[in-house]
Motif scaffolding. Structure first.
Motif, mmCIF file in Angstrom:
data_model
loop_
_atom_site.group_PDB
_atom_site.id
_atom_site.type_symbol
_atom_site.label_atom_id
_atom_site.label_comp_id
_atom_site.label_asym_id
_atom_site.label_seq_id
_atom_site.Cartn_x
_atom_site.Cartn_y
_atom_site.Cartn_z
ATOM 1 N N ALA A 90 0.817 -1.219 0.000
ATOM 2 C CA ALA A 90 0.000 0.000 0.000
ATOM 3 C C ALA A 90 0.847 1.264 0.000
ATOM 4 C CB ALA A 90 -0.948 -0.006 1.199
ATOM 5 N N LYS A 91 2.112 1.151 0.360
ATOM 6 C CA LYS A 91 2.995 2.317 0.336
ATOM 7 C C LYS A 91 3.289 2.765 -1.091
ATOM 8 C CE LYS A 91 5.220 1.102 4.703
ATOM 9 N NZ LYS A 91 6.454 0.623 5.341
ATOM 10 N N GLN A 92 3.108 1.862 -2.068
ATOM 11 C CA GLN A 92 3.434 2.177 -3.461
ATOM 12 C C GLN A 92 2.287 1.949 -4.445
ATOM 13 O OE1 GLN A 92 6.420 3.433 -4.535
ATOM 14 N NE2 GLN A 92 6.952 3.615 -2.383
ATOM 15 N N TYR A 93 1.312 1.109 -4.077
ATOM 16 C CA TYR A 93 0.250 0.713 -4.997
ATOM 17 C C TYR A 93 -1.106 0.765 -4.312
ATOM 18 C CZ TYR A 93 4.129 -1.384 -7.580
ATOM 19 O OH TYR A 93 5.304 -1.585 -8.241
ATOM 20 N N PRO A 94 -2.160 0.917 -5.103
ATOM 21 C CA PRO A 94 -3.500 0.740 -4.521
ATOM 22 C C PRO A 94 -3.682 -0.730 -4.138
ATOM 23 C CG PRO A 94 -3.619 1.767 -6.709
ATOM 24 C CD PRO A 94 -2.207 1.338 -6.496
#
Length: 84
Positions: free
Chosen positions: A21-25
């Motif tokens: 979640a830090k980089q992607y939905p």
């Protein structure tokens, strides 16, 4: 951008979902609605994530669901369920 579904929010799935979640939905999926409700409110009864880590994942936009339809827009599926 790819949207990731993490299926199973136990000791592997929940921390994995929070990291992605830090980089992607991310959609975190579990069949137990009580688990989904608690995680959505920032509470992890299994203590796999601290409250701060879970709140950060929620701020990043992670969503939790027990509804299969919520994964329809996902393009990547990672299954993290118990094995017999």
């Amino acid at each position: 951008m790819d949207k990731i579904a993490i299926i199973g929010l136990g000791y592997v799935g929940l921390p994995l979902a929070a990291e992605f979640a830090k980089q992607y939905p991310v959609v975190g999926f579990d069949i137990f609605q009580t688990r989904i409700d608690e995680l959505s409110q920032g509470y992890d009864r299994t203590l796999e994530l601290t409250s701060d880590e879970l709140k950060e994942a929620l701020r990043c936009g992670i969503s939790f669901s027990a509804n299969l339809e919520d994964m329809r827009s996902c393009t990547i599926f990672i299954v993290t369920v118990p094995t017999p």
